[in-house]
Motif scaffolding. Sequence first.
Motif, PDB file in Angstrom:
ATOM      1  N   ALA A  85     -31.149  11.822 -18.490  1.00 37.93           N
ATOM      2  CA  ALA A  85     -32.496  11.444 -18.934  1.00 37.93           C
ATOM      3  C   ALA A  85     -33.439  12.641 -18.820  1.00 37.93           C
ATOM      4  N   ILE A  86     -33.327  13.365 -17.725  1.00 32.28           N
ATOM      5  CA  ILE A  86     -34.182  14.541 -17.520  1.00 32.28           C
ATOM      6  C   ILE A  86     -33.774  15.648 -18.488  1.00 32.28           C
ATOM      7  N   ALA A  87     -32.475  15.885 -18.622  1.00 32.07           N
ATOM      8  CA  ALA A  87     -31.997  16.914 -19.551  1.00 32.07           C
ATOM      9  C   ALA A  87     -32.462  16.614 -20.975  1.00 32.07           C
ATOM     10  N   ASN A  88     -32.362  15.356 -21.391  1.00 25.80           N
ATOM     11  CA  ASN A  88     -32.797  14.967 -22.734  1.00 25.80           C
ATOM     12  C   ASN A  88     -34.292  15.200 -22.916  1.00 25.80           C
ATOM     13  N   SER A 109     -27.582   8.738 -23.328  1.00 27.22           N
ATOM     14  CA  SER A 109     -27.304   9.423 -24.589  1.00 27.22           C
ATOM     15  C   SER A 109     -28.551  10.131 -25.108  1.00 27.22           C
ATOM     16  N   PRO A 110     -28.372  11.291 -25.729  1.00 21.96           N
ATOM     17  CA  PRO A 110     -29.499  11.961 -26.377  1.00 21.96           C
ATOM     18  C   PRO A 110     -30.051  11.112 -27.526  1.00 21.96           C
ATOM     19  N   SER A 111     -31.246  11.462 -27.974  1.00 25.78           N
ATOM     20  CA  SER A 111     -31.884  10.759 -29.086  1.00 25.78           C
ATOM     21  C   SER A 111     -31.140  11.042 -30.393  1.00 25.78           C
ATOM     22  N   ASP A 112     -31.428  10.249 -31.406  1.00 29.63           N
ATOM     23  CA  ASP A 112     -30.814  10.493 -32.721  1.00 29.63           C
ATOM     24  C   ASP A 112     -31.115  11.905 -33.217  1.00 29.63           C
ATOM     25  N   TYR A 113     -32.342  12.341 -33.019  1.00 33.43           N
ATOM     26  CA  TYR A 113     -32.726  13.695 -33.433  1.00 33.43           C
ATOM     27  C   TYR A 113     -31.862  14.739 -32.726  1.00 33.43           C
ATOM     28  N   GLN A 114     -31.665  14.554 -31.415  1.00 35.85           N
ATOM     29  CA  GLN A 114     -30.848  15.501 -30.646  1.00 35.85           C
ATOM     30  C   GLN A 114     -29.381  15.424 -31.075  1.00 35.85           C
ATOM     31  N   LEU A 115     -28.917  14.226 -31.401  1.00 31.58           N
ATOM     32  CA  LEU A 115     -27.533  14.058 -31.846  1.00 31.58           C
ATOM     33  C   LEU A 115     -27.289  14.652 -33.229  1.00 31.58           C
ATOM     34  N   ASP A 116     -28.359  14.845 -33.997  1.00 33.65           N
ATOM     35  CA  ASP A 116     -28.217  15.471 -35.317  1.00 33.65           C
ATOM     36  C   ASP A 116     -27.848  16.953 -35.213  1.00 33.65           C
ATOM     37  N   ARG A 117     -28.117  17.553 -34.062  1.00 29.96           N
ATOM     38  CA  ARG A 117     -27.745  18.964 -33.875  1.00 29.96           C
ATOM     39  C   ARG A 117     -26.239  19.045 -33.615  1.00 29.96           C
ATOM     40  N   GLU A 118     -25.570  19.901 -34.354  1.00 26.46           N
ATOM     41  CA  GLU A 118     -24.121  20.019 -34.237  1.00 26.46           C
ATOM     42  C   GLU A 118     -23.665  20.512 -32.868  1.00 26.46           C
ATOM     43  N   THR A 119     -24.533  21.177 -32.127  1.00 28.84           N
ATOM     44  CA  THR A 119     -24.148  21.725 -30.828  1.00 28.84           C
ATOM     45  C   THR A 119     -24.216  20.707 -29.692  1.00 28.84           C
ATOM     46  N   THR A 120     -24.849  19.568 -29.908  1.00 31.29           N
ATOM     47  CA  THR A 120     -24.990  18.560 -28.847  1.00 31.29           C
ATOM     48  C   THR A 120     -23.618  18.000 -28.467  1.00 31.29           C
ATOM     49  N   ASN A 134     -20.032   5.429 -17.909  1.00 33.23           N
ATOM     50  CA  ASN A 134     -20.964   5.463 -19.042  1.00 33.23           C
ATOM     51  C   ASN A 134     -20.305   6.069 -20.278  1.00 33.23           C
ATOM     52  N   TYR A 135     -19.071   5.701 -20.508  1.00 31.93           N
ATOM     53  CA  TYR A 135     -18.303   6.247 -21.622  1.00 31.93           C
ATOM     54  C   TYR A 135     -19.093   6.070 -22.916  1.00 31.93           C
ATOM     55  N   PRO A 136     -19.278   7.167 -23.669  1.00 33.65           N
ATOM     56  CA  PRO A 136     -20.129   7.090 -24.861  1.00 33.65           C
ATOM     57  C   PRO A 136     -19.462   6.397 -26.046  1.00 33.65           C
ATOM     58  N   GLY A 137     -20.292   5.830 -26.904  1.00 31.17           N
ATOM     59  CA  GLY A 137     -19.817   5.270 -28.161  1.00 31.17           C
ATOM     60  C   GLY A 137     -19.579   6.391 -29.159  1.00 31.17           C
ATOM     61  N   ILE A 138     -19.764   6.101 -30.420  1.00 32.09           N
ATOM     62  CA  ILE A 138     -19.511   7.069 -31.483  1.00 32.09           C
ATOM     63  C   ILE A 138     -20.483   8.246 -31.436  1.00 32.09           C
ATOM     64  N   VAL A 139     -21.733   8.014 -31.131  1.00 34.64           N
ATOM     65  CA  VAL A 139     -22.802   9.017 -31.007  1.00 34.64           C
ATOM     66  C   VAL A 139     -22.755  10.114 -32.076  1.00 34.64           C
ATOM     67  N   LYS A 140     -22.744   9.664 -33.311  1.00 35.08           N
ATOM     68  CA  LYS A 140     -22.804  10.571 -34.469  1.00 35.08           C
ATOM     69  C   LYS A 140     -21.736  11.665 -34.438  1.00 35.08           C
ATOM     70  N   GLY A 141     -20.579  11.311 -33.927  1.00 36.98           N
ATOM     71  CA  GLY A 141     -19.477  12.266 -33.902  1.00 36.98           C
ATOM     72  C   GLY A 141     -19.567  13.316 -32.817  1.00 36.98           C
ATOM     73  N   ARG A 142     -20.478  13.162 -31.869  1.00 38.24           N
ATOM     74  CA  ARG A 142     -20.662  14.177 -30.817  1.00 38.24           C
ATOM     75  C   ARG A 142     -19.847  13.886 -29.555  1.00 38.24           C
ATOM     76  N   ARG A 143     -19.167  12.731 -29.516  1.00 41.42           N
ATOM     77  CA  ARG A 143     -18.413  12.363 -28.316  1.00 41.42           C
ATOM     78  C   ARG A 143     -17.255  13.322 -28.082  1.00 41.42           C
ATOM     79  N   LYS A 144     -17.123  13.716 -26.832  1.00 39.08           N
ATOM     80  CA  LYS A 144     -15.998  14.519 -26.366  1.00 39.08           C
ATOM     81  C   LYS A 144     -15.408  13.777 -25.171  1.00 39.08           C
ATOM     82  N   VAL A 145     -14.114  13.893 -24.990  1.00 43.53           N
ATOM     83  CA  VAL A 145     -13.442  13.146 -23.929  1.00 43.53           C
ATOM     84  C   VAL A 145     -12.682  14.102 -23.015  1.00 43.53           C
TER      85      VAL A 145
END
Length: 188
Positions: A85-88, A109-120, A134-145
Amino acid sequence: MSQSVFYFGGYHATDLDIDTWLRSARTQKPAVEFVGFPWPKGAGAGAESAVNTFSQHGHYDSVIDDIQGNGADTIFIVGHSSGCAIANAVDAGLEWTENIVLVALDGFSPSDYQLDRETTQVWGATCDGVKSRNYPGIVKGRRKVFTATNCKSEWALHFSLVNANATDALVDSVAKGYAKCRANLLFL
């Protein structure tokens, strides 16, 4: 290419926890600058409480200035658990994000705007079919495992993203998340 990492520990991460993580990270990657922040004293586990308390203590503006004045080619803003939350919020407060990599480690999770950045990067962990707290959902393809070993319990798997030494036997609570810490630098 020079790199800097600004790391925000999760709920109840103490000064000692962060110092332990920083010492390990600096030993592993001496050419990278690491700066860390414990959980703000008096903050609850929620995102709003974390960001408000961090800001009230004067840290928010200071960190923004430090990041914007940092000359590294790539700057990682990394949050673990509630520390995301603080990092975001810090990332959202920056005027310039071209050299920023926002990293969420099993947290908010970061905001949609932050998730739009390919580096997130948005990380979760698994171990033999068990997913992290807190396993992430799809998150605009930014999920890493991250695939952990010997970490099927809630806290061990959750902390495996920041402590590569985490196991079920070693990390059985939040208080033991940084036990025998070897910083997990999977995001670099």
